[in-house]
Structure formats: C-alpha cells, structure tokens
Design a protein around this motif. Structure first.
Motif, short mmCIF file in Angstrom:
data_model
loop_
_atom_site.label_atom_id
_atom_site.label_comp_id
_atom_site.label_asym_id
_atom_site.label_seq_id
_atom_site.Cartn_x
_atom_site.Cartn_y
_atom_site.Cartn_z
N VAL A 56 -23.35 15.03 1.76
CA VAL A 56 -22.92 14.38 3.00
C VAL A 56 -21.50 14.79 3.38
O VAL A 56 -21.18 15.01 4.54
N LEU A 57 -20.62 14.95 2.38
CA LEU A 57 -19.25 15.36 2.66
C LEU A 57 -18.60 15.88 1.38
O LEU A 57 -18.76 15.28 0.31
N GLY A 58 -17.94 17.02 1.48
CA GLY A 58 -17.12 17.48 0.37
C GLY A 58 -17.54 18.79 -0.27
O GLY A 58 -16.69 19.55 -0.72
N ASP A 59 -18.86 19.06 -0.36
CA ASP A 59 -19.33 20.29 -0.98
C ASP A 59 -19.66 21.29 0.12
O ASP A 59 -20.74 21.27 0.70
N LEU A 60 -18.71 22.19 0.41
CA LEU A 60 -18.84 23.10 1.55
C LEU A 60 -20.05 24.01 1.42
O LEU A 60 -20.22 24.71 0.42
N GLU A 61 -20.91 23.99 2.42
CA GLU A 61 -21.98 24.96 2.55
C GLU A 61 -21.52 26.11 3.44
O GLU A 61 -21.56 27.27 3.04
N GLN A 62 -21.06 25.78 4.65
CA GLN A 62 -20.55 26.81 5.55
C GLN A 62 -19.54 26.21 6.54
O GLN A 62 -19.69 25.07 6.97
N LEU A 63 -18.56 27.03 6.89
CA LEU A 63 -17.69 26.77 8.02
C LEU A 63 -17.94 27.89 9.01
O LEU A 63 -17.72 29.06 8.71
N LEU A 64 -18.45 27.53 10.18
CA LEU A 64 -18.87 28.53 11.16
C LEU A 64 -18.07 28.34 12.45
O LEU A 64 -18.02 27.24 13.01
N ILE A 65 -17.45 29.42 12.91
CA ILE A 65 -16.71 29.44 14.18
C ILE A 65 -17.32 30.54 15.03
O ILE A 65 -17.32 31.71 14.64
N ARG A 66 -17.82 30.17 16.22
CA ARG A 66 -18.55 31.14 17.04
C ARG A 66 -18.19 30.95 18.51
O ARG A 66 -18.11 29.82 19.01
N THR A 67 -17.99 32.05 19.21
CA THR A 67 -17.72 31.96 20.64
C THR A 67 -18.15 33.26 21.33
O THR A 67 -18.28 34.31 20.66
N GLY A 68 -18.37 33.19 22.63
CA GLY A 68 -18.79 34.39 23.34
C GLY A 68 -18.62 34.24 24.84
O GLY A 68 -18.42 33.14 25.37
N PHE A 69 -18.68 35.38 25.53
CA PHE A 69 -18.62 35.41 26.99
C PHE A 69 -20.04 35.36 27.53
O PHE A 69 -20.94 36.01 27.00
N THR A 70 -20.23 34.58 28.60
CA THR A 70 -21.55 34.40 29.18
C THR A 70 -21.63 35.00 30.59
O THR A 70 -20.62 35.15 31.28
N TYR A 71 -22.85 35.31 30.98
CA TYR A 71 -23.10 35.83 32.32
C TYR A 71 -24.43 35.26 32.81
O TYR A 71 -25.43 35.27 32.08
N THR A 72 -24.43 34.73 34.04
CA THR A 72 -25.63 34.20 34.67
C THR A 72 -26.00 35.05 35.86
O THR A 72 -25.27 35.08 36.86
N PRO A 73 -27.11 35.80 35.81
CA PRO A 73 -27.53 36.60 36.96
C PRO A 73 -27.75 35.71 38.19
O PRO A 73 -28.14 34.55 38.07
#
Length: 229
Positions: A56-73
C-alpha cells in the motif's frame, strides 16, 4: 530419515508457495494525469506522474514520469501524441535496488460513444524502450477504456460513474541480450473502479486493477486524479 526428508520437501514447497503469495500482495498506485490543449491550436500537451508500490505504501514498484506533445487533426476528436517517459523500477521486498528506463512512445486516442451513456476510448501505443542492462526493445499496447455515468445522463459536474479498462501488452522482441529472453505476451491489466466529476476538466477515480504476466499475477489499488486544463 525418510520422514525427515519428506518433511523437508513439504516445508520447502510450503515456503515457495508462501513466497509466491507474498509477492502477489495487494499494492497501490497513486496517479496524476493531465491534458492541455493550447488556445486556438490543434496542439497540446499531456502526461502523467505515477508512484507505484508493491504494497500500500513504502515498497517502491515504479516511479513513472511521462509527458508528450499532442496533435488533433481538424474536424476529428482523435488525439495523437509523441512523448517521452522516465521510469525507475524497484525490487519487491526489503531490497532497495532500482533500475532505470528511458522510453519514447507514439500514441493514438479514439473516443467513441455508445448510446446515451457509454463513453469508450481506444488507445493504441507503440513504445521504444531503453532499459538498463538490456538491449533496445519495443512494445505494443492496446487499451479499451469505458466510463458509464450512474446518477446523471452524462459525465457532467457531480456525476458518479463506473470505470472499466483492459490493456494488452505485446513485446516487439523476445531477445533482450546476454542470452536472456522475454515472452511475446508481456502482460494484461484489467481495472474496475468508481469515479466522480468534481467539475469540468477535473475527475477523481478509485478502483482495483489486476495485472497478469506469464509468471505472476498481482492486484493493485489505484487512486487517480484526471486534470484537463
């Protein structure tokens, strides 16, 4: 002597089974998702920050940081993304060892509405993965999201909704270097939860996700905030 040997075998089998059960204990993921469309533009940004625990808290599985540029036709609701992610993965249990991964990805989101109340989103994602101490890898992902408002006809302010998704992961390569291999099937995630629309562009969600690979399965609680600004 035979009784002692038999007892030892039973003990070892019991211990291994217990270890498997311990590894499958319920964990928790804490997540923030954001999306922003630039004013009077077809371009924008999106991403997420996720802190994942084996417990539930304390035993790290993953730290994920994600970002991107988007485009809508023009004249569509399709959202295309070119992005980057940095992932730190921790080992299960008492150890503090971590490994790193840099990832480039391309993504396409296709929203769809069935009838008056069922909101679907199809997400296709292709990843190029640079995992520490492994050869270059790729992965294909497909996710089907479904949101259904319960107390209102639409996902408006104050709406409580049921949320479901299922995501399939397929590896592009099985050889990851130094004689090591992975399976063609990487994993599958199935999620069921409840959400609440705070106001337009802000939602909170809580649910349970089951993740399965060829070698283990694990349940995860998920707490998420979805922010469109």
């Amino acid at each position: 002597m035979k009784k002692i040997f038999l007892f030892s075998i039973i003990f070892l089998l019991t211990f291994n089974t217990y270890a498997q059960v311990e590894q499958s204990q319920t964990g928790a993921w804490y997540m923030y998702f954001f999306n922003h469309q630039f004013k009077n533009s077809q371009f924008g940004i999106q991403g997420d920050l996720q802190y994942r625990n084996w417990n539930v808290l304390g035993d790290l599985e993953q730290l994920l940081i994600r970002t991107g540029f988007t485009y809508t036709p023009k004249d569509t609701k399709v959202l295309l993304t070119l992005g980057y992610a940095n992932i730190t993965t921790g080992e299960f249990g008492d150890g503090d060892d971590t490994s790193g991964e840099n990832r480039i990805y391309q993504e396409a989101l296709f929203p769809q509405k069935l009838g008056h109340r069922v909101y679907l989103t199809h997400r296709f994602r292709y990843e190029q993965r640079f995992v520490e101490d492994q050869d270059f890898r790729t992965r294909y992902r497909y996710n089907l999201f479904m949101n259904i408002p319960i107390n209102k006809p639409a996902l408006d302010k104050g709406a409580v909704y049921a949320a479901f998704y299922n995501e399939l992961f397929i590896n592009g390569q099985e050889d990851i270097g130094d004689g090591r291999t992975v399976e063609f099937f990487d994993r599958n995630r199935t999620y069921l939860g409840l959400g609440y629309v705070i106001k337009p562009g802000q939602r909170i969600q809580f649910g349970w996700m089951n993740q399965k690979t060829d070698t283990w399965g694990k349940g995860q609680l998920q707490f998420s905030f979805h922010h469109n600004f």
